[in-house]
Each structure stands twice: as structure tokens, then as C-alpha cells.
Design an enzyme around this catalytic site. Structure first.
Site, PDB file in Angstrom:
ATOM      1  N   HIS A 121       0.822  -1.218   0.000  1.00 38.34           N
ATOM      2  CA  HIS A 121       0.000   0.000   0.000  1.00 38.34           C
ATOM      3  C   HIS A 121       0.856   1.269   0.000  1.00 38.34           C
ATOM      4  O   HIS A 121       1.209   1.800   1.050  1.00 38.34           O
ATOM      5  CB  HIS A 121      -0.913  -0.027   1.234  1.00 38.34           C
ATOM      6  CG  HIS A 121      -1.966   1.032   1.217  1.00 38.34           C
ATOM      7  ND1 HIS A 121      -3.053   1.005   2.048  1.00 38.34           N
ATOM      8  CD2 HIS A 121      -2.105   2.157   0.484  1.00 38.34           C
ATOM      9  CE1 HIS A 121      -3.810   2.066   1.828  1.00 38.34           C
ATOM     10  NE2 HIS A 121      -3.238   2.788   0.889  1.00 38.34           N
ATOM     11  N   ASN A 135      -4.996   6.127  -7.378  1.00 32.79           N
ATOM     12  CA  ASN A 135      -5.751   7.391  -7.277  1.00 32.79           C
ATOM     13  C   ASN A 135      -4.877   8.584  -7.656  1.00 32.79           C
ATOM     14  O   ASN A 135      -4.720   9.539  -6.900  1.00 32.79           O
ATOM     15  CB  ASN A 135      -6.350   7.573  -5.878  1.00 32.79           C
ATOM     16  CG  ASN A 135      -5.314   7.620  -4.775  1.00 32.79           C
ATOM     17  OD1 ASN A 135      -4.204   7.113  -4.938  1.00 32.79           O
ATOM     18  ND2 ASN A 135      -5.663   8.223  -3.648  1.00 32.79           N
ATOM     19  N   ASP A 158       0.645   2.671   3.792  1.00 35.17           N
ATOM     20  CA  ASP A 158      -0.191   3.746   3.238  1.00 35.17           C
ATOM     21  C   ASP A 158       0.635   5.027   3.108  1.00 35.17           C
ATOM     22  O   ASP A 158       0.177   6.118   3.450  1.00 35.17           O
ATOM     23  CB  ASP A 158      -1.447   3.980   4.103  1.00 35.17           C
ATOM     24  CG  ASP A 158      -2.483   4.843   3.386  1.00 35.17           C
ATOM     25  OD1 ASP A 158      -2.317   5.125   2.178  1.00 35.17           O
ATOM     26  OD2 ASP A 158      -3.473   5.230   4.037  1.00 35.17           O
TER      27      ASP A 158
END
Ligand SMILES: [Zn+2]
Ligand SMILES: [Zn+2]
Length: 453
Positions: free
Chosen positions: A80, A114, A325
Site C-alpha cells: 500500500h 488514485n 499507506d
């Protein structure tokens, strides 16, 4: 299962750089039962031999690394990461993001979709893969979005996207609100393979929240995101996974109720996995009292009770792996009032040190468990988990557990500076990262020599 080094990156992964000998490292790999001072001989990209410390004969022309006092772990894999390319290179790009990964001891990462524009068709995937082949310091897998434009309405061409080499799908940054769309995506996943990575929240419940909903948000007068916003979506998607016999992965779990939802889905037989970030494992919403936007991320930092549940979930295996993340943002996007600052923090360069300093040193979690969970993310994409076993691909992180440093004091390899561990004292630091037998990162102060004969 396939090899991490077969993902796209600058190196070849076949040991073209020549043989290596890691001398006198404390080798630790719980999966292969290794926990002693060893020499590790690397040839043709693989672990050729593991001998007692100082005992291995060096192949002719081998580069020798004096690793006395260092630990050798299977290198880490991050499922991630936000590389921000294309379109947001002022935050990060493939080159800086993967260099940050290599500096953090990672031998592979998966980049989220994204970006601007979002990665939602096969051509975008192919273009990114090609760029990674000349710019990436570590093997990089790419996901495409689940829905066109991340609008949550129509599915992307999931089959063609898999054929273009995407390792999976994710609308990370946003949840997939429609249960109907989610169900269709899982039906396709069942057919085309890969994995679907889920950012779980119900926007109706999250509302305009900027931090965890609880006593701290009440005291600060900030709007909160309740933990149940995450857990209701996990419960829904666990049920859909089971119903469609499909595979999915819950990203960045943040709360006790979410752990319970994952555990229930797994117990029912759903092919659901989950990940945790270092920041959710060591910080709570008490940090937000400073109103420092470095503590603003989505999902938000939760309570101490939530943190304890996350630690226990990592220990028990309800949570499968650690993902950072890593979410770089420019200074002008973070250096603004808390309410309007962008959500997200960097993480690749501090992940191991944070977990070692805050959880291993105080005796909360075993070092071996942290090492295992930091590599387990590879399995989400049917890649071999890094291992120090003889004949395994040579993916090794050499780490100095004694290294004492301050987050950010000597800068970052990442282009961005939004670490929530900026200014914090940390113990331990990766010094060399080996990927597929090639040195992908070497901390500048660290010297090596070439063996004679
Ligand atoms: Zn997310
Ligand atoms: Zn993310």
C-alpha cells in the site's frame, strides 16, 4: 506464486550484479527457523548458502559485506504505497518513492491508482510499468481502479487490465459505496484473479469528519469520523466476498470494531485479508490535540483501546500484514489549519524503526513477528514472501538495530516531508537493501569491499 523481482523495476533480479557474501550478520527469519550469526552467500540472484558466521568461502570476485553487528532480515514488502505518478509529481514520483522504499528495507511495493488522471485502463497500466522499468529502485506492482474515474459507478475493463499486468484493483482514497457495484467487481475478481484492495468507510457516516469521533474531537470541537463507518463496510464486503467466492483485502484497519468484522468474515470462510499501518499501531487521537496536520490521515488515529485491539490482531494473525499507506503531500497542502489540511502521512522510511522502537523494544511484540508481517503483503498478490531460506530469491534487509536517529533530521529520500514521526527519536535503521541479489540501496556511510581471488 511468482518472484517479486519479476515485477517492474530498474534491476534485473537475476544476479547480473555478481555474487555477494554477507559476512557475520545476525540472520533472523522466523519462517525458516533461522536465528543466529551467519554468512549468507548470494549467487545468480538467489541465496546459495547460509553458513556459520565467518565460515563461508567467497565465490571469486564476490562483493563482501562486513555485516558484523547488523541483522539480516527477509526484506519487506509494502502492499500500500502512493507514488503520486502520474500527475502529482510535486508530492512524489516513481523514482523518489521507490528510493524511499529501498531505504526503508523494502524489496517490493504496490502503487495505488488514485493519481491524476486515475489509472483506470490498460494503457495507463502499461505506461506506468514501462516507466518503472527505468525509474524504480525496487520491484513495483501497479493496481488499476475498480471503477472508471473512481466514480464508483461503472467497472473498469478488469480482464484487459489484468492482461496488461496490473496486480489487482483498488479505488483507495475512496470507498466503493454501491453494494451492487462491489458485488459485480468481486464477480470479476473471481474470474480474472489478482486482488481487490478496499478503503472501507461509509461516507454517510464519515460525513465531513476530520479526526476520530470521541472525547478528543468533542474537546477540540472538530467533527469526527466514527469507527463504525469503517466496520459496517468491512462487514458488508466480507459477506459479499463469501457469497461470490472472491478475494479482497481490507486496507489500513483502524479500530477494534473493524478487527471484529474482519475476524467474523474470516471465521465464516471469506477470502478476506487485512493490513495495519505503523501509525495506527503506535499513535492515538491524543496526538491530534496538538492540531499538527502531520497527525491527519484517513482513516484517522483512534483511541488507546482501538490501538490495543490492533496490536492483538497483528499478534493473532487476524491482521495479515503491515502496509504503510505511504501518502506524500507537499508542504503547502499540509502546512495549513488542521481542518483543511490534506489527509495522509509518509511511512516507507520509518516503518520498521517505528515498530521496533515502539513495540519490539518495550516487549509488546516479538521482532520475528514484525519481520514476518512486514513481508507477508507479498502473498496478497501471489508473490513469494521474502525468505532467507537456501534457494529463495535473495531479498535481504540489513538493519542496524543500534542506530539512534531523529525522524527527518537528515532529510528523506521521499520528496515529501509529511511524516507523523518527524522529530521523534527512533532506534534501528536499514543500511543495505538487496533485491533479487542486487544492492538496491546502500546508506551512504556504509562501505563494502570486493573479495580477492
Ligand atoms: Zn485509503
Ligand atoms: Zn492509501
Amino acid at each position: 506464486m511468482s518472484a517479486i523481482a519479476e515485477l517492474d523495476w530498474r534491476g534485473s533480479g537475476d544476479g547480473a550484479a555478481g555474487p555477494l557474501v554477507i559476512r557475520n550478520a545476525h540472520a533472523l527469519d522466523p519462517a525458516s527457523g533461522l536465528d543466529r550469526v551467519s554468512d549468507i552467500v548470494i549467487r545468480d540472484g538467489r541465496v546459495a548458502e547460509i553458513a556459520e558466521g565467518g565460515a563461508a568461502a567467497a565465490p571469486a570476485g564476490a562483493e563482501e559485506i562486513d555485516a558484523s553487528g547488523l541483522h539480516a532480515f527477509p526484506a519487506f514488502f509494502d502492499p500500500h504505497v502512493h507514488l503520486r505518478s502520474p500527475g502529482q509529481e510535486h508530492k512524489e514520483d516513481i523514482e523518489t518513492g521507490t528510493r524511499a522504499a529501498a531505504a526503508g528495507g523494502y524489496c517490493g511495493i504496490v502503487a495505488m491508482a488514485n493519481t491524476d488522471p486515475v489509472v483506470d485502463d490498460p494503457a495507463h497500466v502499461l505506461a506506468l510499468r514501462e516507466r518503472a522499468q527505468s525509474e524504480a529502485s525496487v520491484p513495483t506492482g501497479f493496481v488499476a481502479t475498480v471503477t472508471l474515474g473512481m466514480r464508483g459507478e461503472e467497472l473498469t475493463e478488469m480482464s484487459a487490465i489484468r492482461e496488461a499486468g496490473a496486480v489487482g484493483f483498488s479505488d483507495d482514497g475512496l470507498p466503493i459505496v454501491s453494494a451492487r457495484v462491489m458485488r459485480r467487481a468481486l464477480q470479476y475478481q473471481h474470474l480474472v484473479g489478482g486482488n481487490i484492495l478496499l478503503h472501507e468507510e461509509d461516507p454517510e457516516l464519515s460525513g465531513d469528519g476530520v479526526m476520530n469521533e470521541g472525547p478528543v474531537s468533542a474537546a477540540l470541537g472538530l467533527s469526527g469520523v466514527p469507527a463504525v463507518s469503517e466496520s459496517v463496510m468491512i462487514a458488508r464486503d466480507g459477506a459479499l466476498c463469501l457469497y461470490e467466492d472472491a478475494r479482497a483485502h481490507v486496507q489500513h484497519l483502524s479500530a477494534r470494531v473493524s478487527v471484529e468484522a474482519v475476524a467474523a468474515a474470516k471465521a465464516a470462510g471469506a477470502k478476506l485479508t487485512a493490513e495495519l499501518t505503523p501509525h495506527h499501531l503506535v499513535l492515538t487521537d491524543e496526538e491530534v490535540r496538538s492540531l499538527d496536520s502531520r497527525f491527519k490521515m484517513n482513516p484517522p488515529l483512534r483511541t488507546e483501546d482501538d490501538r490495543q485491539a490492533l496490536i492483538e490482531a497483528l499478534r493473532s494473525g487476524v491482521v495479515d500484514c503491515i502496509g504503510t499507506d505511504h501518502a506524500p503531500h507537499a508542504i503547502d497542502e499540509k502546512d495549513v489549519p488542521f481542518e483543511v489540511a490534506m489527509m495522509g502521512v509518509t511511512g516507507l522510511e520509518t516503518a520498521f524503526a517505528v515498530l521496533y522502537t515502539e513495540l519490539v523494544l518495550p516487549g509488546v511484540l516479538d521482532l520475528g513477528l514484525i519481520v514476518e508481517r512486514m513481508g507477508a503483503g507479498a502473498r496478497l498478490f501471489d508473490l513469494d514472501q521474502p525468505s532467507l531460506a537456501v534457494d529463495a530469491a535473495a531479498n535481504v534487509a540489513l538493519v542496524d538495530l543500534e542506530h539512534d536517529w531523529e525522524g527527518g533530521a537528515d532529510g528523506w529520500e521521499s520528496r515529501s516531508d509529511n511524516s507523523c514521526f518527524h522529530g521523534r527519536r527512533l532506534k534501528s535503521r536499514p543500511v543495505i537493501t538487496i533485491v533479487g541479489g542486487e544492492v538496491a540501496f546502500r546508506r551512504r556511510s556504509f562501505a563494502m569491499k570486493v573479495a580477492a581471488g
